[in-house]
Design a protein around this motif. Structure first.
Motif, PDB file in Angstrom:
ATOM      1  N   ASP A   1      32.528  40.415  48.449  1.00 39.14           N
ATOM      2  CA  ASP A   1      32.214  40.212  49.867  1.00 39.14           C
ATOM      3  C   ASP A   1      33.431  39.835  50.716  1.00 39.14           C
ATOM      4  OD1 ASP A   1      32.683  37.705  48.884  1.00 39.14           O
ATOM      5  OD2 ASP A   1      30.962  36.757  49.864  1.00 39.14           O
ATOM      6  N   SER A   2      34.644  39.982  50.161  1.00 41.88           N
ATOM      7  CA  SER A   2      35.830  39.665  50.959  1.00 41.88           C
ATOM      8  C   SER A   2      37.032  40.406  50.401  1.00 41.88           C
ATOM      9  CB  SER A   2      36.109  38.153  50.945  1.00 41.88           C
ATOM     10  OG  SER A   2      36.692  37.788  49.707  1.00 41.88           O
ATOM     11  N   ASN A   3      38.170  40.280  51.085  1.00 43.22           N
ATOM     12  CA  ASN A   3      39.402  40.886  50.556  1.00 43.22           C
ATOM     13  C   ASN A   3      40.273  39.832  49.867  1.00 43.22           C
ATOM     14  OD1 ASN A   3      40.294  39.441  52.738  1.00 43.22           O
ATOM     15  ND2 ASN A   3      41.768  40.995  53.418  1.00 43.22           N
ATOM     16  N   LEU A   4      39.667  38.695  49.539  1.00 50.71           N
ATOM     17  CA  LEU A   4      40.422  37.623  48.883  1.00 50.71           C
ATOM     18  C   LEU A   4      40.421  37.818  47.372  1.00 50.71           C
ATOM     19  CD1 LEU A   4      39.097  34.533  50.877  1.00 50.71           C
ATOM     20  CD2 LEU A   4      41.210  35.829  51.250  1.00 50.71           C
ATOM     21  N   MET A   5      41.438  37.285  46.736  1.00 52.30           N
ATOM     22  CA  MET A   5      41.439  37.278  45.265  1.00 52.30           C
ATOM     23  C   MET A   5      42.071  35.989  44.743  1.00 52.30           C
ATOM     24  SD  MET A   5      44.300  39.989  43.936  1.00 52.30           S
ATOM     25  CE  MET A   5      45.593  39.239  42.970  1.00 52.30           C
ATOM     26  N   TRP A   6      41.672  35.678  43.522  1.00 57.59           N
ATOM     27  CA  TRP A   6      42.211  34.521  42.813  1.00 57.59           C
ATOM     28  C   TRP A   6      42.765  35.035  41.484  1.00 57.59           C
ATOM     29  CZ3 TRP A   6      38.496  34.260  46.360  1.00 57.59           C
ATOM     30  CH2 TRP A   6      38.414  33.125  47.177  1.00 57.59           C
TER      31      TRP A   6
ATOM     32  N   GLU B   1      55.464  39.047  40.091  1.00 61.90           N
ATOM     33  CA  GLU B   1      55.618  40.436  40.546  1.00 61.90           C
ATOM     34  C   GLU B   1      54.382  41.284  40.278  1.00 61.90           C
ATOM     35  OE1 GLU B   1      57.554  38.923  38.407  1.00 61.90           O
ATOM     36  OE2 GLU B   1      59.660  38.977  39.016  1.00 61.90           O
ATOM     37  N   PRO B   2      53.819  41.276  39.060  1.00 62.80           N
ATOM     38  CA  PRO B   2      52.646  42.132  38.835  1.00 62.80           C
ATOM     39  C   PRO B   2      51.441  41.716  39.678  1.00 62.80           C
ATOM     40  CG  PRO B   2      53.156  40.826  36.857  1.00 62.80           C
ATOM     41  CD  PRO B   2      54.264  40.602  37.830  1.00 62.80           C
ATOM     42  N   VAL B   3      51.354  40.427  40.030  1.00 68.85           N
ATOM     43  CA  VAL B   3      50.240  39.962  40.872  1.00 68.85           C
ATOM     44  C   VAL B   3      50.409  40.509  42.288  1.00 68.85           C
ATOM     45  CG1 VAL B   3      49.121  37.927  41.884  1.00 68.85           C
ATOM     46  CG2 VAL B   3      49.884  37.883  39.498  1.00 68.85           C
ATOM     47  N   ILE B   4      51.644  40.399  42.815  1.00 69.73           N
ATOM     48  CA  ILE B   4      51.906  40.880  44.172  1.00 69.73           C
ATOM     49  C   ILE B   4      51.700  42.399  44.242  1.00 69.73           C
ATOM     50  CG2 ILE B   4      53.726  41.168  45.919  1.00 69.73           C
ATOM     51  CD1 ILE B   4      54.852  38.421  44.864  1.00 69.73           C
ATOM     52  N   GLU B   5      52.158  43.080  43.197  1.00 73.65           N
ATOM     53  CA  GLU B   5      51.990  44.539  43.133  1.00 73.65           C
ATOM     54  C   GLU B   5      50.501  44.913  43.158  1.00 73.65           C
ATOM     55  OE1 GLU B   5      53.513  47.065  39.657  1.00 73.65           O
ATOM     56  OE2 GLU B   5      55.299  46.019  40.436  1.00 73.65           O
ATOM     57  N   PHE B   6      49.702  44.219  42.330  1.00 74.99           N
ATOM     58  CA  PHE B   6      48.266  44.510  42.261  1.00 74.99           C
ATOM     59  C   PHE B   6      47.601  44.211  43.598  1.00 74.99           C
ATOM     60  CE2 PHE B   6      43.899  43.123  41.791  1.00 74.99           C
ATOM     61  CZ  PHE B   6      43.330  44.122  41.021  1.00 74.99           C
ATOM     62  N   ALA B   7      47.907  43.043  44.173  1.00 75.66           N
ATOM     63  CA  ALA B   7      47.260  42.629  45.418  1.00 75.66           C
ATOM     64  C   ALA B   7      47.594  43.594  46.549  1.00 75.66           C
ATOM     65  CB  ALA B   7      47.685  41.203  45.780  1.00 75.66           C
TER      66      ALA B   7
ATOM     67  N   GLU C   1      44.959  45.914  48.389  1.00 77.23           N
ATOM     68  CA  GLU C   1      44.783  45.348  49.731  1.00 77.23           C
ATOM     69  C   GLU C   1      44.001  44.030  49.675  1.00 77.23           C
ATOM     70  OE1 GLU C   1      43.183  48.609  52.022  1.00 77.23           O
ATOM     71  OE2 GLU C   1      45.208  49.406  52.339  1.00 77.23           O
ATOM     72  N   LYS C   2      44.449  43.159  48.780  1.00 78.98           N
ATOM     73  CA  LYS C   2      43.817  41.849  48.612  1.00 78.98           C
ATOM     74  C   LYS C   2      44.783  40.764  49.062  1.00 78.98           C
ATOM     75  CE  LYS C   2      40.107  43.241  46.264  1.00 78.98           C
ATOM     76  NZ  LYS C   2      38.740  43.071  46.801  1.00 78.98           N
ATOM     77  N   GLN C   3      44.212  39.675  49.532  1.00 80.76           N
ATOM     78  CA  GLN C   3      44.999  38.508  49.907  1.00 80.76           C
ATOM     79  C   GLN C   3      44.807  37.448  48.825  1.00 80.76           C
ATOM     80  OE1 GLN C   3      47.040  37.770  52.526  1.00 80.76           O
ATOM     81  NE2 GLN C   3      47.285  35.647  51.836  1.00 80.76           N
ATOM     82  N   LEU C   4      45.916  36.975  48.242  1.00 78.98           N
ATOM     83  CA  LEU C   4      45.788  35.951  47.209  1.00 78.98           C
ATOM     84  C   LEU C   4      45.385  34.616  47.846  1.00 78.98           C
ATOM     85  CD1 LEU C   4      46.111  35.434  44.142  1.00 78.98           C
ATOM     86  CD2 LEU C   4      48.404  34.582  44.649  1.00 78.98           C
ATOM     87  N   ALA C   5      44.270  34.051  47.376  1.00 78.52           N
ATOM     88  CA  ALA C   5      43.752  32.802  47.949  1.00 78.52           C
ATOM     89  C   ALA C   5      44.018  31.608  47.059  1.00 78.52           C
ATOM     90  CB  ALA C   5      42.250  32.926  48.202  1.00 78.52           C
TER      91      ALA C   5
END
Ligand SMILES: [Zn+2]
Length: 259
Positions: free
Chosen positions: A26-31, A39-45, A49-53
């Motif tokens: 229900d959102s574009n957020l991710m944990w 680096e792999p987290v930023i690449e995936f996000a 098109e997810k914002q790391l919360a």
């Protein structure tokens, strides 16, 4: 409260770590859980098109936490959940055994699972659990800091989860663990079956995770140390008459350390 539907994605890190991304529908957020690398987290996000919360930490080891400072530098302030008694100094939301906390729309129960390290915690819901380096598929973490009694008790607590609870651990150690499990219980056909399935998964570069509690109770020697026949599976010099379950567990763990 009804739980939000989430998708859990594996992000590969180092040679055999998974950083699990929790993405509510229900959102574009991710944990993310245990980001040893940024680096792999930023690449995936970025690609998703997810914002790391926020970040969930199971224990302080560098391959679970080294990505957190660079992720904070990249995304700004992040909620970092983790054990209250950890040597890692980047926790913003310290957690204790018995705490309940809502993250990414999931209502987690927190349990302290010492054994691999003394600070280790697991994040549990009846449907899915993040077990870090405590419970692996067909294995468990090495006892770097805790005692065999502590680790046995930690695994026993995880064994109380519903049979179909999905287990997300940090390492792709399944095939090596199953080779040991097969040496312990050569007659166990479930082990052979999951070995074959695991080979197919790995041949296609797919994870063998998540696993389930039901599967672990049928294949994981460290979850099965309380079964009477497990005493006879130990090498003769490790068989102690009338041993406690944790002693049998300790002997299995020692055997695996030298396997
Ligand atoms: Zn570790």
């Amino acid at each position: 409260m009804a739980q939000v539907a989430v998708q859990i994605h594996p992000i590969k890190a180092f040679s055999d770590n998974y950083i699990w991304a929790i993405c509510p529908s229900d959102s574009n957020l991710m944990w993310v859980v245990d980001p040893g690398q940024s680096e792999p987290v930023i690449e995936f996000a970025t690609a998703a098109e997810k914002q790391l919360a926020g970040v969930l930490v199971t224990h302080y080891h560098w391959d679970h936490t080294d990505g957190i400072a660079p992720l904070r530098a990249h995304y700004g302030e992040l909620a970092v959940y983790g054990p209250h008694n950890t040597p890692f100094n980047g926790i913003t939301h310290p957690l204790h055994d018995g705490d309940r906390v809502t993250i990414a729309g999931l209502d987690f129960a927190i349990i302290h699972t010492p054994g691999h390290t003394l600070d280790h915690i697991c994040y549990l819901t009846p449907k899915l659990a993040f077990t870090g380096d405590t419970l692996f598929s067909a294995g468990c973490g090495r006892l770097f800091e805790g005692s065999p009694q502590q680790m046995w008790r930690s695994l026993q607590r995880l064994s109380q989860l519903p049979a179909q609870c999905q287990i997300y651990c940090t390492h792709e150690y399944t095939q090596a663990n199953l080779a040991f499990a097969a040496a312990v219980e050569p007659e166990n056909k479930d082990i052979t079956q999951w070995q074959q399935w695991g080979e197919q998964q790995r041949a296609q570069a797919q994870p063998t995770l998540p696993t389930t509690i039901a599967r672990e109770l049928s294949i994981n020697p460290f979850m099965r140390a309380n079964l009477p026949h497990m005493l006879n599976t130990l090498p003769v010099d490790m068989q102690t008459e009338g041993s406690e379950n944790w002693q049998r567990f300790a002997a299995l763990r020692q055997w695996k350390d030298n396997f």
